[in-house]
Enzyme design. Structure first.
Site, PDB file in Angstrom:
ATOM      1  N   LEU A 106     -36.288  19.810  15.720  1.00  0.00           N
ATOM      2  CA  LEU A 106     -36.355  20.460  17.035  1.00  0.00           C
ATOM      3  C   LEU A 106     -37.361  21.601  17.044  1.00  0.00           C
ATOM      4  O   LEU A 106     -37.457  22.375  16.089  1.00  0.00           O
ATOM      5  CB  LEU A 106     -34.969  20.999  17.424  1.00  0.00           C
ATOM      6  CG  LEU A 106     -33.843  19.967  17.527  1.00  0.00           C
ATOM      7  CD1 LEU A 106     -32.563  20.639  17.991  1.00  0.00           C
ATOM      8  CD2 LEU A 106     -34.209  18.824  18.471  1.00  0.00           C
ATOM      9  N   GLY A 151     -33.751  17.689  13.012  1.00  0.00           N
ATOM     10  CA  GLY A 151     -33.852  16.649  14.037  1.00  0.00           C
ATOM     11  C   GLY A 151     -34.670  15.456  13.585  1.00  0.00           C
ATOM     12  O   GLY A 151     -34.448  14.337  14.051  1.00  0.00           O
ATOM     13  N   ASN A 175     -30.655  20.475   7.739  1.00  0.00           N
ATOM     14  CA  ASN A 175     -30.664  21.813   7.123  1.00  0.00           C
ATOM     15  C   ASN A 175     -30.422  22.940   8.122  1.00  0.00           C
ATOM     16  O   ASN A 175     -30.794  24.087   7.891  1.00  0.00           O
ATOM     17  CB  ASN A 175     -32.008  22.040   6.423  1.00  0.00           C
ATOM     18  CG  ASN A 175     -33.181  22.035   7.389  1.00  0.00           C
ATOM     19  OD1 ASN A 175     -33.199  21.251   8.330  1.00  0.00           O
ATOM     20  ND2 ASN A 175     -34.154  22.895   7.168  1.00  0.00           N
ATOM     21  N   GLU A 176     -29.779  22.612   9.248  1.00  0.00           N
ATOM     22  CA  GLU A 176     -29.566  23.602  10.316  1.00  0.00           C
ATOM     23  C   GLU A 176     -28.911  24.896   9.816  1.00  0.00           C
ATOM     24  O   GLU A 176     -29.235  25.987  10.287  1.00  0.00           O
ATOM     25  CB  GLU A 176     -28.711  22.993  11.439  1.00  0.00           C
ATOM     26  CG  GLU A 176     -29.458  22.073  12.376  1.00  0.00           C
ATOM     27  CD  GLU A 176     -29.676  20.667  11.840  1.00  0.00           C
ATOM     28  OE1 GLU A 176     -30.251  19.841  12.559  1.00  0.00           O
ATOM     29  OE2 GLU A 176     -29.285  20.387  10.687  1.00  0.00           O
TER      30      GLU A 176
END
Length: 300
Positions: A106, A151, A175-176
Site C-alpha cells: 500500500l 499489500g 510486515n504491517e
C-alpha cells in the site's frame, strides 16, 4: 460490472462445449498460426491476452516500487474485470516490469494527512482488489520476480499459485506490524489459509519479511525457480491448471474461498470505518510520517 458487494465467482459459464467435450489444450499445436495477442495498457498496469492459450499477463509498471496507490488499485480491478468478462481468457499471470520488486504494498502517502473521504475511497479500492482477485473465476498465478512486502504479499497470497525468483535478497511477508499497523482480518484469513495458523500468527505479530528460501520452506510460496526461468515456469504451471475442466475447478475454488470472501462482504462498511478510525489516530499518523522520513533519507 458487479454491483457493490457482489463477487465475480462462477459468473461465467463453463468452458466445456454442449457435447461435454473439454476445451482445447492451452498449448498452441505446432504448425498452426498463432492466434492474435490483444493488449491494453494503462498508466500503472500493462495487460496482454494471448487468445491461443487463453492466458493473460498483467504486468505491474509503476516505478520505483509498484506501490498500491488509489490509481494503481483502480486500474488493477478494472483490468481484472475486463479479463474476467472476456470469454477468451481463462487464466492470468501477475508479474512486475520493475527490477527487484513485485510490489511494495500500500502507498503510504495515500494514508497520511488525507481526508476521511479519501481514506474511505482508498480502503474501498483495497477491498475491491482483494475481492476480485481472491474471488476470480480465472486461474491466477503470481510470478513474484522481486520483493513483495505487505499489500504486495496479499496480491501473491490471493492467487491460486505462487512462484518466486530464487534470490535470497528477495523477501515476502505481511510486515504491517513493523510500521505500527495491524493487518485487517481478511489479510489474516488469506495468510492463514496459505501457511496455517501458527506460522501466520508468529509472522504477523513480528511483522516478518521472509527471504525467498524461507518463504518456500513455510509454504508462503509454492516454488522457487531461477529468475531467468520464472515466466517459463509460470506458463507451464498455468497450462497444468488449465488442463482441467473449468467448471469443476471454479466450483472447488468457490467452496474453498467463499467463507472468507463472504466475511468481508458482510462487514465491508464496518471494515472501512475501522480503517478510518485507526489510520486517523495521531500516533499512527506520526509513525507513518516517521517511516516516510526514513525512506526519504534512504533514497538520498
Amino acid at each position: 460490472p458487479c454491483p457493490a458487494g457482489v463477487l465475480p465467482l462462477c459468473r461465467r459459464p463453463p468452458a466445456w462445449d454442449r457435447a461435454g467435450r473439454p476445451p482445447p489444450s492451452p498449448l498452441q499445436p505446432p504448425g498452426l498460426p498463432l492466434a492474435p495477442c490483444r493488449s491494453f495498457s494503462n498508466n500503472k498496469i500493462q495487460v496482454e491476452l494471448d487468445e491461443s492459450s487463453g492466458v493473460a499477463m498483467m504486468k505491474f509498471k509503476s516505478p520505483p516500487v509498484n506501490s498500491l496507490s488509489l490509481e494503481f488499485l483502480t486500474e488493477f480491478s478494472i483490468s481484472l474485470e475486463k479479463l474476467e468478462n472476456d470469454r477468451a481468457c481463462r487464466g492470468v499471470i501477475l508479474t512486475s516490469t520493475v527490477p527487484k520488486i513485485f510490489s511494495s504494498g500500500l502507498d503510504i502517502t495515500e494514508m497520511c494527512g488525507k481526508s476521511v473521504e479519501h481514506y474511505t475511497e482508498f480502503w474501498r479500492a483495497v477491498q475491491e482488489l482483494w475481492l476480485r482477485l481472491y474471488g476470480s473465476n480465472m486461474v491466477t498465478v503470481a510470478a513474484v520476480n522481486g520483493s513483495s512486502p505487505a499489500g504486495g504479499c496479499l496480491i501473491a497470497l490471493s492467487c491460486d499459485y505462487r512462484i518466486m525468483a530464487e534470490n535470497p535478497k528477495f523477501s515476502i511477508g505481511l510486515n504491517e506490524a513493523q510500521l505500527g499497523i495491524v493487518a485487517p482480518f481478511w489479510f489474516k484469513d488469506t495468510f492463514v489459509n496459505v501457511v496455517g495458523h501458527r506460522v501466520a500468527e508468529r509472522s504477523l505479530q513480528l511483522g516478518s519479511l521472509h527471504p525467498a528460501p524461507e518463504a518456500h520452506k513455510l509454504g508462503l510460496v509454492d516454488e522457487l525457480v531461477p529468475e531467468g526461468k520464472l515466466m517459463e515456469k509460470a506458463a507451464a504451471v498455468m497450462a497444468q491448471w488449465l488442463a482441467l475442466p473449468d467448471h469443476a475447478r471454479q466450483l472447488t475454488k468457490t467452496m474453498m474461498r467463499k467463507t472468507v470472501l463472504d466475511r468481508l462482504v458482510a462487514h465491508r462498511e464496518e471494515d472501512i470505518k475501522n480503517f478510518i478510525t485507526f489510520i486517523s489516530k495521531e500516533s499512527i499518523q506520526k509513525s507513518l510520517r516517521t517511516y516516510m522520513e526514513m525512506l526519504k533519507k534512504r533514497k538520498s
